[in-house]
Design a protein around this motif. Structure first.
Motif, PDB file in Angstrom:
ATOM      1  N   UNK A 104       0.842  -1.197   0.000  1.00  0.00           N
ATOM      2  CA  UNK A 104       0.000   0.000   0.000  1.00  0.00           C
ATOM      3  C   UNK A 104       0.878   1.248   0.000  1.00  0.00           C
ATOM      4  N   UNK A 105       0.334   2.328  -0.558  1.00  0.00           N
ATOM      5  CA  UNK A 105       1.009   3.625  -0.516  1.00  0.00           C
ATOM      6  C   UNK A 105       0.275   4.530   0.458  1.00  0.00           C
ATOM      7  N   UNK A 106       1.053   5.249   1.276  1.00  0.00           N
ATOM      8  CA  UNK A 106       0.489   6.176   2.256  1.00  0.00           C
ATOM      9  C   UNK A 106       1.100   7.548   2.046  1.00  0.00           C
ATOM     10  N   UNK A 107       0.287   8.568   2.164  1.00  0.00           N
ATOM     11  CA  UNK A 107       0.777   9.945   2.137  1.00  0.00           C
ATOM     12  C   UNK A 107       0.709  10.467   3.569  1.00  0.00           C
ATOM     13  N   UNK A 108       1.858  10.786   4.141  1.00  0.00           N
ATOM     14  CA  UNK A 108       1.939  11.214   5.533  1.00  0.00           C
ATOM     15  C   UNK A 108       2.178  12.711   5.590  1.00  0.00           C
ATOM     16  N   UNK A 109       1.143  13.444   5.882  1.00  0.00           N
ATOM     17  CA  UNK A 109       1.259  14.893   6.027  1.00  0.00           C
ATOM     18  C   UNK A 109       1.396  15.310   7.486  1.00  0.00           C
ATOM     19  N   UNK A 110       1.363  14.315   8.399  1.00  0.00           N
ATOM     20  CA  UNK A 110       1.500  14.597   9.830  1.00  0.00           C
ATOM     21  C   UNK A 110       2.036  13.344  10.513  1.00  0.00           C
ATOM     22  N   UNK A 111       2.416  13.500  11.765  1.00  0.00           N
ATOM     23  CA  UNK A 111       2.922  12.348  12.523  1.00  0.00           C
ATOM     24  C   UNK A 111       1.881  11.251  12.659  1.00  0.00           C
ATOM     25  N   UNK A 112       0.628  11.628  12.846  1.00  0.00           N
ATOM     26  CA  UNK A 112      -0.417  10.622  13.018  1.00  0.00           C
ATOM     27  C   UNK A 112      -0.603   9.793  11.753  1.00  0.00           C
ATOM     28  N   UNK A 113      -0.420  10.405  10.590  1.00  0.00           N
ATOM     29  CA  UNK A 113      -0.547   9.664   9.335  1.00  0.00           C
ATOM     30  C   UNK A 113       0.541   8.603   9.204  1.00  0.00           C
TER      31      UNK A 113
END
Length: 332
Positions: A269-278
């Motif tokens: 899977x691909x994830x976009x992390x714009x914050x620590x929680x992501x």
């Protein structure tokens, strides 16, 4: 310390009636010489022997306790045994290019990634986990290991200054970072093999393309989870100038298409992390993976450790005999 014959410790309960008997006996003891009044002896100095009056009783109790402990066979152990634990093999591939110093994540992208990854490592005590770092080049910071203390120390020590200082080429070599991680997992016997690839840029270095590395990972049955780190738009980036650190806004460029293709090729899977929680979302997904059994060989060794207790018991008995036949000797 453990006891091989721990049931012998119940003999210590015999001390209760013995102590009661001793106290009752002292109360009923008749004096050898009777006088009409003891008032004349009230101000007489007390002999030091008076303080030793109960010493034989106390020594006998200590000796009895020590003998019981010897019978219980105290042992020291080095617990090593053959066990099986559940776990998967995971390689973390982390981008350490200078762009990871951008502060759209706090305190910056790299430190945020390290904090969340450290929590993930601590929550997976049974997994083999290793670490690859890459910028314009890639190398293994820590091979697969279950010694997570060593892994965390090496992980916390990585910084973006290795590219700033010229120790490795700056840039983003996604294919090289992925290929390096694959090389550490290709011979693994685990049913579940995972790579977590974290980056904040676009592939612009390296001799291996990211999609070629993804195909290699697929051939070895390795699942790749990709994370694009960075906010949308622009991000504050610290620039060192003669006037000190100045912040400039730099555009956030993440090759989401390539990262998505890498994940899709390997069934990840691909994830976009714009914050620590992501960032934590990817670890929640990994927790759902099938686990495989890992054999851990341990050795068990026990040594008898009664000598000190036996010596104390012997000395107490000897001292009681000496006291009763010397300074505390009774004359009928």
């Amino acid at each position: 310390m453990i006891f091989a014959n721990i049931e012998y410790l119940f003999l210590l309960l015999l001390l209760i009636p013995y102590i009661i008997w001793y106290i009752m006996k002292r109360k009923k003891t008749e004096p050898t010489m009777q006088v009409s009044t003891t008032r004349m002896y009230m101000n007489a100095p007390k002999s030091w022997k008076l303080y030793l009056l109960h010493a034989p009783f106390l020594l006998r109790i200590v000796a009895f306790v020590m003998i019981v402990l010897v019978l219980a066979r105290p042992q020291t152990t080095d617990n090593w045994q053959n066990t099986e634990i559940e776990g998967i093999d995971i390689m973390l591939a982390v981008d350490v290019s200078t762009s990871m110093l951008a502060e759209d994540l706090k305190p910056n992208r790299l430190e945020a990634a390290k904090q969340v990854a450290a929590e993930f490592i601590n929550g997976r005590p049974n997994d083999n986990i290793g670490l690859t770092i890459f910028a314009g080049e890639a190398f293994t910071q820590c091979p697969l290991t279950v010694d997570h203390g060593v892994l965390l120390n090496l992980f916390q020590s990585i910084k973006c200054d290795i590219a700033q200082k010229g120790l490795i080429m700056d840039g983003t070599a996604l294919g090289m970072g992925l290929a390096n991680a694959v090389s550490r997992l290709k011979d693994s016997k685990a049913k579940s093999k995972v790579i977590i690839l974290l980056t904040d840029g676009v592939n612009n270095r390296g001799d291996i393309s990211p999609l070629t590395a993804a195909e290699i990972a697929k051939q070895f049955g390795i699942r790749v989870y990709t994370i694009g780190v960075g906010t949308n738009g622009t991000a504050p980036y610290p620039m060192q100038t003669y006037a000190g650190v100045q912040y400039v806004q730099v555009p956030v460029e993440i090759d989401e298409q390539t990262l998505t293709q890498i994940a899709g090729t390997t069934n990840g899977n691909y994830f976009r992390a714009t914050s620590n929680s992501k960032l934590k979302e990817v670890y929640q997904e990994i927790d759902k993976l099938e686990k495989t059994k890992l054999n851990v060989k341990e050795f068990s060794k026990r040594e008898e450790d009664y000598e000190v207790f036996a010596l104390v018991a012997f000395l107490c008995i000897l001292l009681e005999i000496l006291l009763r036949n010397s300074v505390l000797k009774k004359i009928p």
